[in-house]
Scaffold this motif. Structure first.
Motif, PDB file in Angstrom:
ATOM      1  N   PHE A 188       0.834  -1.103  -0.104  1.00  0.00           N
ATOM      2  CA  PHE A 188      -0.068   0.065  -0.005  1.00  0.00           C
ATOM      3  C   PHE A 188       0.662   1.292   0.137  1.00  0.00           C
ATOM      4  N   ARG A 189       2.007   1.194   0.542  1.00  0.00           N
ATOM      5  CA  ARG A 189       2.719   2.300   0.698  1.00  0.00           C
ATOM      6  C   ARG A 189       3.499   2.635  -0.343  1.00  0.00           C
ATOM      7  N   ALA A 190       3.800   1.547  -1.288  1.00  0.00           N
ATOM      8  CA  ALA A 190       4.258   1.677  -2.681  1.00  0.00           C
ATOM      9  C   ALA A 190       3.213   2.557  -3.553  1.00  0.00           C
ATOM     10  N   LEU A 191       1.960   2.078  -3.630  1.00  0.00           N
ATOM     11  CA  LEU A 191       0.888   2.742  -4.262  1.00  0.00           C
ATOM     12  C   LEU A 191       0.739   3.964  -3.909  1.00  0.00           C
ATOM     13  N   VAL A 192       0.958   4.556  -2.703  1.00  0.00           N
ATOM     14  CA  VAL A 192       0.410   5.943  -2.420  1.00  0.00           C
ATOM     15  C   VAL A 192       1.818   6.895  -2.625  1.00  0.00           C
ATOM     16  N   THR A 193       2.750   6.354  -2.680  1.00  0.00           N
ATOM     17  CA  THR A 193       3.922   7.066  -2.736  1.00  0.00           C
ATOM     18  C   THR A 193       4.367   7.672  -4.070  1.00  0.00           C
ATOM     19  N   VAL A 194       4.574   9.080  -3.961  1.00  0.00           N
ATOM     20  CA  VAL A 194       5.098   9.859  -5.036  1.00  0.00           C
ATOM     21  C   VAL A 194       6.523   9.783  -5.277  1.00  0.00           C
ATOM     22  N   HIS A 195       6.907   9.540  -6.610  1.00  0.00           N
ATOM     23  CA  HIS A 195       8.274   9.127  -6.748  1.00  0.00           C
ATOM     24  C   HIS A 195       8.855  10.460  -7.132  1.00  0.00           C
ATOM     25  N   LYS A 196       9.888  10.801  -6.369  1.00  0.00           N
ATOM     26  CA  LYS A 196      10.827  12.322  -6.789  1.00  0.00           C
ATOM     27  C   LYS A 196      12.051  12.072  -7.631  1.00  0.00           C
TER      28      LYS A 196
END
Ligand SMILES: C[S@@+](CC[C@H](N)C(=O)[O-])C[C@H]1O[C@@H](n2cnc3c(N)ncnc32)[C@H](O)[C@@H]1O
Length: 297
Positions: A241-249
């Motif tokens: 879930f964390r990977a799905l809601v993380t914005v990649h910078k």
């Protein structure tokens, strides 16, 4: 024992089913959650229920009979959810693990509190019982299962005892653990059974497959909720879930290079309150996490 769906009101609140919506319950069990979810989406909504256990599916069929054509039940494994669903749905829900009938029926081999064949499969129509798995696995495989999925210290001495005894019943497995661990055996028993259950059902891979497929099966606005019962499962759910809601910078500029497609509905896992734990001690380790796939702005 009376059937108590775990975190029922919390799941209904967080998944917030609305009239006309479609639901996939990937672990139908005795259909406690399914019935409550379904009653909120009628008259035009529908539910597809999946369960690996044909006996639970039969019980669920009886319970959901009053809902008629709004219900479709499938005997299968949730790792194949993408091929079960022909179109996206509004809610995907999974309440992982073992149901009360598994624990309560000694013939299923899930409980060390009563003697029975060492089976431990959700689906007795496929795979091999734990006794057979133990009869053919080598020492390294058994020790690895006990270490990784039971998080057990003393895995190697339990393995040696299992290799000598090749247990065919829950009682015999218990004796192997006692021989290896002596007075420490009672506190390790639940972890030994958990490790073997995970091994014979391929639970970790199935959960990883569900976590990869589930979010992609949501319609815009859809919700995906999972109840887990031990730290290995919860870690996988939390990380996915964390990977799905993380914005990649961008590592050079620090600017967002992707907007997150999903949003966390539960910032922290939701757990049962003391009243539920008193009513249903089996709920004590439950953790519910929910994400949503927001509609485009
Ligand atoms: C905790 S029970 C679900 C209880 C259900 N929510 C209810 O209210 O009755 C979990 C169910 O998931 C099923 N199950 C476990 N692993 C599965 C898998 N990989 N695929 C499909 N069903 C699975 C089990 O057979 C069991 O019936």
């Amino acid at each position: 024992m009376q059937h108590c769906p775990v975190l029922l009101s919390e799941a209904i609140t967080l998944l917030s089913p609305k009239p006309g919506e479609s639901i996939c319950d990937a672990t139908l069990g005795l259909a406690g959650h399914a019935e409550a979810l379904l009653s909120k989406v009628l008259p035009d909504g529908a539910l597809i229920g999946i369960d690996a256990d044909p006996e639970n599916l039969q019980e669920a069929t009886k319970r959901l009979q009053p809902f008629g054509d709004a219900v479709q039940l499938v005997h299968g494994n949730f790792r194949d959810i993408a091929s079960v669903l022909s179109t996206p749905v509004d809610i995907v829900f999974a309440d992982l693990g073992v149901s009360s009938p598994h624990f309560d029926d000694p013939a299923r081999g899930f409980s060390f509190r009563s003697d029975g064949p060492l089976d431990l499969r959700f689906d007795r129509t496929s795979g091999v019982p734990a006794s057979e798995w133990l009869a053919h696995a080598d020492a390294e495989e058994i020790a690895q299962a006990l270490r990784e999925w039971g998080e057990l210290r003393g895995a190697w001495s339990i393995t040696q005892s299992i290799i000598r005894g090749r247990p065919a019943t829950t009682k015999q497995l218990q004796e192997c653990v006692e021989e290896a661990l002596g007075w420490r055996a009672p506190s390790a028993m639940a972890q030994v059974f958990q490790a073997l259950r995970i091994a014979v059902n391929g639970e970790i891979q199935a959960l990883q497959d569900l976590l990869a497929a589930g979010p992609r099966l949501l319609r815009p606005g859809g919700r995906f909720g999972v109840i887990s019962y031990h730290s290995l499962e919860d870690r996988l759910v939390k990380q996915a879930f964390r990977a799905l809601v993380t914005v990649h910078k961008d590592p050079h500029t620090g600017q967002d290079i992707e907007t997150a497609m999903y949003r966390l509905i539960t910032k922290k896992a939701v757990v049962p309150g003391p009243e539920e734990i008193v009513r249903n001690p089996r709920a004590r380790s439950a953790k519910l996490r929910v994400i949503c796939y927001p509609p485009p702005l």
